[in-house]
Enzyme design. Structure first.
Site, PDB file in Angstrom:
ATOM      1  N   CYS A  68      -0.852   5.604 -15.198  1.00 16.80           N
ATOM      2  CA  CYS A  68      -1.747   4.845 -14.301  1.00 16.80           C
ATOM      3  C   CYS A  68      -2.228   5.688 -13.128  1.00 16.80           C
ATOM      4  O   CYS A  68      -1.663   6.740 -12.831  1.00 16.80           O
ATOM      5  CB  CYS A  68      -1.003   3.607 -13.787  1.00 16.80           C
TER       6      CYS A  68
ATOM      7  N   ASP B 217       7.707  -4.355 -11.774  1.00 20.53           N
ATOM      8  CA  ASP B 217       7.582  -3.289 -10.776  1.00 20.53           C
ATOM      9  C   ASP B 217       8.549  -3.574  -9.621  1.00 20.53           C
ATOM     10  O   ASP B 217       9.055  -4.691  -9.475  1.00 20.53           O
ATOM     11  CB  ASP B 217       6.116  -3.243 -10.286  1.00 20.53           C
TER      12      ASP B 217
HETATM   13  O1  LIG Z   1      -1.060   3.043  -7.981  1.00 12.74           O
HETATM   14  C1  LIG Z   1      -1.362   2.372  -6.995  1.00 12.74           C
HETATM   15  O2  LIG Z   1      -1.780   2.891  -5.962  1.00 12.74           O
HETATM   16  C2  LIG Z   1      -1.192   0.886  -7.042  1.00 12.74           C
HETATM   17  C3  LIG Z   1      -1.727   0.142  -6.002  1.00 12.74           C
HETATM   18  C4  LIG Z   1      -1.601  -1.232  -6.007  1.00 12.74           C
HETATM   19  C5  LIG Z   1      -0.948  -1.868  -7.036  1.00 12.74           C
HETATM   20  C6  LIG Z   1      -0.398  -1.133  -8.077  1.00 12.74           C
HETATM   21  C7  LIG Z   1      -0.510   0.237  -8.097  1.00 12.74           C
HETATM   22  N1  LIG Z   1       0.044   1.010  -9.106  1.00 12.74           N
HETATM   23  C8  LIG Z   1       0.959   0.520 -10.079  1.00 12.74           C
HETATM   24  O3  LIG Z   1       2.270   0.458  -9.539  1.00 12.74           O
HETATM   25  C9  LIG Z   1       3.221   0.665 -10.561  1.00 12.74           C
HETATM   26  C10 LIG Z   1       4.284   1.642 -10.159  1.00 12.74           C
HETATM   27  O4  LIG Z   1       3.759   2.861  -9.745  1.00 12.74           O
HETATM   28  P1  LIG Z   1       4.726   4.130  -9.476  1.00 12.74           P
HETATM   29  O5  LIG Z   1       4.987   4.765 -10.830  1.00 12.74           O
HETATM   30  O6  LIG Z   1       5.962   3.629  -8.828  1.00 12.74           O
HETATM   31  O7  LIG Z   1       3.943   5.065  -8.604  1.00 12.74           O
HETATM   32  C11 LIG Z   1       2.465   1.103 -11.774  1.00 12.74           C
HETATM   33  O8  LIG Z   1       2.330  -0.040 -12.610  1.00 12.74           O
HETATM   34  C12 LIG Z   1       1.099   1.414 -11.279  1.00 12.74           C
HETATM   35  O9  LIG Z   1       0.229   0.998 -12.299  1.00 12.74           O
END
Ligand SMILES: O=C(O)c1ccccc1N[C@@H]1O[C@H](COP(=O)(O)O)[C@@H](O)[C@H]1O
Length: 204
Positions: free
Chosen positions: A8, A127
């Site tokens: 992502c 998450d």
């Molecule tokens: O990536 C972002 O900035 C974000 C912003 C707002 C909501 C979700 C976002 N990302 C998602 O968050 C999870 C975990 O990310 P990480 O691997 O801990 O960095 C993942 O699902 C991203 O898609």
């Protein structure tokens, strides 16, 4: 069963292509302006141009308006929508597209209830909860809070090559989702980190 991978927060075409060539099942595009990984509809068109077949494009929103989502769906080839805010099941299901609902896990989160409430969701994405930050926090949560549900579970939150094998062993999710854990800086993916992550998933 093989654990699927979504990478992502992709902002560049070369990172989308590298993720696809490395075996990622999906790439995620962030349409949430406050995020350091946010991209515009025009940028998203560039990022996904020429993306290999059979790699899904996931559009991530946080409490969007109907117009925001519609504008994106009209212009970008989106396969799945990821709702990462407080969107209701009715809101999420109105776009005629498969969707994933993100749940920020707290000790009292009732996954069975949420799975039923979001019956139209294709999967629940779990998450970490951090007050005031909707996602992309780079932090893990207590995986023992996860209860098996009927729906596929996508595990997210602070995953990286260092912990993804252990996460898969403990949770046995349908898929894992990573953003910060494969970056060299916010919004820029490290191809070495993507390769290491994919290797760990394949060997888990
Ligand atoms: O990536 C972002 O900035 C974000 C912003 C707002 C909501 C979700 C976002 N990302 C998602 O968050 C999870 C975990 O990310 P990480 O691997 O801990 O960095 C993942 O699902 C991203 O898609």
């Amino acid at each position: 069963m093989r654990t699927r991978v979504k990478i992502c927060g992709i902002t560049r075409q070369q990172d989308a292509d590298f993720a696809a060539d490395s075996g990622a099942d999906a790439i995620g595009l962030v349409f949430y302006p406050p995020s350091p990984r946010a991209i515009s509809v025009a940028q998203a068109q560039n990022v996904t141009r020429g993306l290999a077949p059979f790699v899904s494009t996931v559009a991530l929103f946080v409490n969007p308006s109907v117009a925001d989502v519609s504008r994106c769906l009209d212009a970008v080839s989106v396969d799945i929508i990821q709702f990462h805010g407080d969107e209701s099941p009715e809101f999420c299901s109105q776009f005629g597209k498969p969707y994933i609902k993100a749940i920020r896990m707290k000790p009292d989160t009732n996954l069975a209830q949420l799975s039923e409430a979001y019956g139209s969701a294709q999967a629940l994405l779990l998450d970490a909860y951090q007050p005031g930050v909707p996602g992309g926090t780079g932090t893990t949560f207590d995986w023992s809070l996860i209860r098996q549900i009927e729906k596929p579970i996508i595990l997210a939150g602070g995953l990286s090559a260092d912990n993804v094998a252990e996460a898969i062993k403990q949770v046995r999710p349908f898929a894992v989702d990573v953003s910060g854990g494969v970056e060299s800086e916010k919004g820029i993916k490290s191809h070495d980190k993507i390769s290491a992550f994919m290797r760990e998933v394949a060997n888990a």
